[in-house]
Design a protein around this motif. Structure first.
Motif, mmCIF file in Angstrom:
data_model
loop_
_atom_site.group_PDB
_atom_site.id
_atom_site.type_symbol
_atom_site.label_atom_id
_atom_site.label_comp_id
_atom_site.label_asym_id
_atom_site.label_seq_id
_atom_site.Cartn_x
_atom_site.Cartn_y
_atom_site.Cartn_z
ATOM 1 N N ALA A 16 121.774 -16.452 10.665
ATOM 2 C CA ALA A 16 121.050 -17.729 10.738
ATOM 3 C C ALA A 16 120.669 -18.030 12.192
ATOM 4 N N ASP A 117 125.813 -26.516 9.899
ATOM 5 C CA ASP A 117 125.682 -25.357 9.025
ATOM 6 C C ASP A 117 124.218 -25.108 8.666
ATOM 7 N N ARG A 118 123.476 -26.166 8.401
ATOM 8 C CA ARG A 118 122.065 -26.063 8.013
ATOM 9 C C ARG A 118 121.217 -26.940 8.935
ATOM 10 N N THR A 120 118.905 -28.858 8.385
ATOM 11 C CA THR A 120 118.496 -30.134 7.786
ATOM 12 C C THR A 120 119.571 -31.210 7.897
ATOM 13 N N GLN A 121 120.767 -30.859 8.388
ATOM 14 C CA GLN A 121 121.837 -31.840 8.506
ATOM 15 C C GLN A 121 121.583 -32.769 9.691
ATOM 16 N N ASP A 156 130.258 -26.840 10.821
ATOM 17 C CA ASP A 156 129.502 -28.089 10.878
ATOM 18 C C ASP A 156 130.441 -29.273 11.099
#
Length: 198
Positions: A16, A117-118, A120-121, A156
């Protein structure tokens, strides 16, 4: 995950993207030395890569300048206290190779995506002063401590910190990446910020 630091974004071991971006301005010309963005900027010529158990060093040279970038993680198995600290040091050294005087500025940009983690958080950030350093911090707004398990995960919870020692010419900003990069590319000073959350 690339031998050349400009061939792609920096990545987590899962693959990622967790972008760190590096730009250099030499006598008014701007180049990328880390990351694949912004694509409109040419890559600074990487001349060597050295990898050891605790250190990775990239060497760049072009336009009369040598840039050495050293990433050090002091993961020494005989010192568990030191090994348990999740700290890495980044040192950038510039020297002229042609005997001429040059005006050189470096930009090191750490994305808040490093703290989630992503992408979009929601992220929150802050700025603080600690013993001669300006410390920028980004964290996941929710802090879901150990709520997930699996292989394709990034941390995260906790925070990513970027500590910039007080030194002549050093500046820091908590602003959107495109704004910081465009300000740097245009030769302007980084804007003062009031650390408002997005």
């Amino acid at each position: 995950m690339n031998d050349k630091l400009t061939d792609g974004p920096t990545r987590h071991w899962t693959g990622a993207a967790q972008p760190l971006t590096g730009l250099v301005r030499i006598d008014g010309r701007v180049f990328r030395w880390m990351g694949s963005a912004p694509q409109a900027l040419p890559a600074f010529r990487q001349t060597a890569l050295e990898i050891t158990a605790t250190r990775t060093t990239y060497h760049f040279e072009e336009h009369g300048i040598r840039l050495d970038v050293n990433f050090l993680s002091p993961l020494l198995p005989n010192d568990l206290d030191l090994m348990s600290r999740p700290i890495s040091y980044v040192t950038m050294t510039v020297a002229a190779t042609d005997g001429a005087a040059h005006k050189v500025q470096l930009l090191f940009d750490a994305s808040p995506v490093l703290a989630v983690d992503r992408p979009t958080q929601q992220v929150v950030w802050s700025r603080s002063r600690v013993q001669g350093m300006n410390v920028l911090r980004a964290s996941n707004f929710q802090q879901p401590i150990l709520e997930k398990s699996g292989d394709d995960l990034r941390i995260d919870w906790g925070s990513v910190l970027l500590a910039v020692p007080d030194q002549h010419g050093a500046a820091s900003a908590t602003q959107p990446q495109d704004l910081v990069e465009s300000t740097f590319v245009s030769g302007k000073q980084l804007l003062d910020d009031d650390v408002d959350m997005p």
